[in-house]
Design a protein around this motif. Structure first.
Motif, PDB file in Angstrom:
ATOM      1  N   ILE A 236      40.146  45.858   6.741  1.00  0.00           N
ATOM      2  CA  ILE A 236      40.358  46.643   5.520  1.00  0.00           C
ATOM      3  C   ILE A 236      41.512  46.060   4.712  1.00  0.00           C
ATOM      4  O   ILE A 236      41.416  45.884   3.489  1.00  0.00           O
ATOM      5  CB  ILE A 236      40.630  48.122   5.872  1.00  0.00           C
TER       6      ILE A 236
ATOM      7  N   ILE B   9      48.163  49.523   1.470  1.00  0.00           N
ATOM      8  CA  ILE B   9      47.127  49.906   2.435  1.00  0.00           C
ATOM      9  C   ILE B   9      47.729  50.096   3.826  1.00  0.00           C
ATOM     10  O   ILE B   9      47.322  51.003   4.569  1.00  0.00           O
ATOM     11  CB  ILE B   9      45.998  48.856   2.474  1.00  0.00           C
TER      12      ILE B   9
ATOM     13  N   TYR C  23      41.200  48.051  10.829  1.00  0.00           N
ATOM     14  CA  TYR C  23      42.250  48.167   9.815  1.00  0.00           C
ATOM     15  C   TYR C  23      42.677  46.790   9.305  1.00  0.00           C
ATOM     16  O   TYR C  23      43.017  46.630   8.132  1.00  0.00           O
ATOM     17  CB  TYR C  23      43.450  48.912  10.381  1.00  0.00           C
TER      18      TYR C  23
ATOM     19  N   ALA D 217      41.066  44.357   1.094  1.00  0.00           N
ATOM     20  CA  ALA D 217      41.767  45.058   0.023  1.00  0.00           C
ATOM     21  C   ALA D 217      42.796  44.148  -0.639  1.00  0.00           C
ATOM     22  O   ALA D 217      42.939  44.143  -1.871  1.00  0.00           O
ATOM     23  CB  ALA D 217      42.454  46.313   0.566  1.00  0.00           C
TER      24      ALA D 217
END
Length: 217
Positions: free
Chosen positions: A85, A181, A82, A89
């Motif tokens: 990510i 996110i 995560y 992002a």
């Protein structure tokens, strides 16, 4: 560095190696930096690669130093995957916002991990809004959520007035990426930290309203 997760070490190492390559190889630097004209001609790789290039060692150090302090809060609060990510992002969100605001400035260029790092910073504040931050020249601790709000309000001011050779829009876009996110990956924050989630959304709403009303330029 001994307490850092392996993914944080890898990302810092990638920034260092690629930035050093850019320092020594100007053609490499020019080929992979963020440039509106090149991106609009189809060189989309620049939306990603520019996040690993830096102007000089000070620029590189400040971004990696900030990442050093906030990365493991995100890793420990979520997970390694995560964290990756959110980092990627936020990098993309930052460059997308820059592209949006400078889409007609074909000469506009930028580099740096600031968008990605700001996304990690904002994610860490969402996860631990009660954290205390110490800033240079400020002798008292600043609550994390106060710093986050203040930082983005300053970014809006910097965007409106084009202060310094700084990509304020990339910082802001990165923060939006980190914010959105993180909430997608950990929606329970909407229950446990709803007040802080709402407070941290204030600068994002202000930017949207200013843009819609034409007060940002």
């Amino acid at each position: 560095m001994l307490n850092l997760s392996i993914v944080t070490i890898v990302i810092i190492a990638a920034n260092v190696v690629i930035s050093l390559k850019g320092f020594d190889d100007r053609s490499f630097f020019e080929r992979y930096k963020f440039n509106v004209g090149s991106i609009r001609r189809g060189e989309q790789i620049r939306m990603f690669s520019s996040g690993f290039l830096h102007a000089d060692t000070t620029h590189l150090f400040m971004n990696m130093f900030t990442l050093y302090f906030f990365a493991d809060t995100v890793v420990n609060g979520l997970s390694n995957i995560y964290f990756i990510i959110i980092y990627i992002a936020s990098l993309i969100f930052g460059n997308l916002l820059s592209l949006y605001f400078h889409k007609d400035e074909y000469w506009y260029s930028a580099i740096g991990a600031s968008g990605a790092v700001t996304g990690i910073l904002y994610s860490a504040i969402l996860l631990r809004p009660d954290m205390s931050l110490y800033m240079f020249f400020v002798p008292i601790p600043i609550p994390g959520y106060v710093f986050g709000i203040g930082y983005l309000l300053y970014s809006i001011y910097g965007m409106k007035n084009r202060i310094g050779n700084i990509g304020h829009d990339a910082h802001f876009g990165g923060a939006i990426g980190g914010y959105l996110i993180t909430l997608i990956l950990k929606p329970s924050l909407l229950e446990t930290n709803l007040g802080y989630v709402a407070l941290l959304a204030i600068p994002i709403i202000i930017l949207f309203v200013m843009h819609k009303t034409g007060k940002l330029s």
